[in-house]
Write a protein that holds these residues in place. Structure first.
Motif, short mmCIF file in Angstrom:
data_model
loop_
_atom_site.label_atom_id
_atom_site.label_comp_id
_atom_site.label_asym_id
_atom_site.label_seq_id
_atom_site.Cartn_x
_atom_site.Cartn_y
_atom_site.Cartn_z
N HIS A 280 10.11 -0.25 -5.68
CA HIS A 280 10.08 -1.76 -4.90
C HIS A 280 9.03 -2.40 -5.15
CE1 HIS A 280 10.77 -2.77 -0.55
NE2 HIS A 280 10.90 -3.25 -1.19
N HIS A 281 9.26 -4.10 -4.97
CA HIS A 281 8.14 -4.36 -5.14
C HIS A 281 7.68 -5.06 -4.07
CE1 HIS A 281 9.13 -5.73 -9.48
NE2 HIS A 281 10.01 -5.47 -9.44
N ASP A 282 6.22 -4.56 -3.51
CA ASP A 282 5.50 -4.65 -2.45
C ASP A 282 4.48 -4.59 -2.41
OD1 ASP A 282 4.89 -1.74 -3.36
OD2 ASP A 282 5.68 -0.90 -1.14
N ASP A 283 3.90 -5.19 -3.68
CA ASP A 283 2.21 -4.89 -3.72
C ASP A 283 1.93 -6.47 -4.27
OD1 ASP A 283 -0.44 -5.22 -4.87
OD2 ASP A 283 -0.23 -2.98 -5.17
N GLY A 284 1.54 -7.65 -3.63
CA GLY A 284 1.81 -9.03 -3.57
C GLY A 284 -0.19 -9.00 -4.70
#
Length: 328
Positions: A280-284
């Motif tokens: 899950h890409h949740d690190d902007g």
């Protein structure tokens, strides 16, 4: 009697995981439910006598590439390659300056490019990936990767492999798994560099393809690339591609988008214990943050399916101490 005992000890040593094969190999994975799910699964399927034990020959793990092993924003790497190729080929195709979707490519009009849809992308791929032999195409890909830089991180794309995923693949290999990469990307685009970056040889790469034709060229046997789609290895195509290339069902699958949904279902709903993992890409701040509304790597249906199927959802922000193998 002594010889028999020695043979028994050797067999036992071969069957049991070594210390180096343990969870400490996942050094950049923080202690989390996701890491625990991976370690618990590997322990269960590799421990002789376990009800979930799987023979090494059947320990198959499949990994998506874009968004699972390296970034897929601001656009898929192969799309960036195709756009650069189109610009380079303009002198031989002046009509592209007024012909869509090539006009959109040359003007950098992403809105018009998006409106062209899959058909437009297929046109671009056909024009930029065909009309040459496989060996010629591989050389072009390698040359582009050596020069191209990711627009945000300003590093070669091949420097942006996710360190935790490299560790996960190594951890599985050390425990008797055979690792395959199964991607919607073009198989011949990926094969020239996969072994160098991920340690996965070309014959274990499954992907989309265009049609090829055998020809004798100047006395040499060649495969010539044609501007026609052969197979799309995405969504429901992934289990089909796995079956055709591998001939067996995986027991572990790693993905990050709705395009991986059917692959995860195929691996985990077979009646035996399976492992499904979603990145899950949740690190902007360190990479990107996106899911349900993204034009690339949309994670919507698969995110909902994760809870119902008991798949591990990896938070890049909370579960990974480090993202890239080489610091951008």
């Amino acid at each position: 009697m002594l010889k028999k005992l020695v043979l028994m000890l050797v067999a036992l040593a071969a069957a049991l995981p070594a210390v180096a094969q343990g969870p400490d190999a996942l050094g950049t994975w923080k202690e989390s439910p996701a890491k625990s799910a991976i370690v618990s699964f590997v322990t269960a399927v590799t421990t002789p006598g376990s009800p979930d034990f799987v023979a090494p020959a059947d320990r198959i793990a499949t990994f998506d590439n874009d968004g699972t092993l390296w970034p897929e924003l601001p656009m898929y790497t192969q799309l960036a390659f195709a756009l650069d190729r189109a610009k380079a080929l303009v002198p031989m195709h002046p009509e592209w300056k007024t012909q869509q979707p090539f006009k959109a490519v040359l003007e950098g009009d992403l809105k018009a490019l998006g409106a062209a849809g899959e058909r437009g992308l297929a046109q671009i791929v056909g024009a930029t990936h065909a009309g040459m032999t496989n060996d010629q195409f591989a050389a072009i890909v390698q040359d582009w990767l050596a020069k191209a830089r990711h627009p945000r991180f300003q590093r070669p794309y091949t420097d942006l492999a996710y360190q935790p995923m490299l560790e996960a693949m190594a951890y599985l290999r050390s425990n008797g798994f055979t690792v395959y990469i199964v991607s919607g990307g073009g198989v011949e685009f990926m094969r020239p560099w996969m072994d160098r970056v991920y340690g996965v040889p070309p014959q274990r790469v499954v992907g989309s393809s265009i049609k090829t034709r055998f020809e004798m060229r100047d006395g040499r046997p060649e495969l010539f690339r044609l501007p026609e789609v052969n197979f799309i290895d995405d969504g429901p195509g992934k289990p089909v591609g796995i079956n055709a290339a591998v001939g067996a069902r995986p027991i572990a699958a790693f993905g990050n988008s709705d395009g991986d949904l059917q692959m995860l279902q195929w691996a985990t709903r077979s009646g035996r214990r399976g492992l499904g993992v979603i990145i899950h890409h949740d690190d902007g701040e360190r990479e990107y943050a996106y899911d349900r509304a993204s034009p690339f790597g949309r994670l919507d249906r698969a995110l909902d399916a994760a809870k119902a199927n008991g798949w591990a959802v990896v938070s890049m922000k909370d579960d990974w101490a480090r993202i890239f193998a080489a610091k951008p």
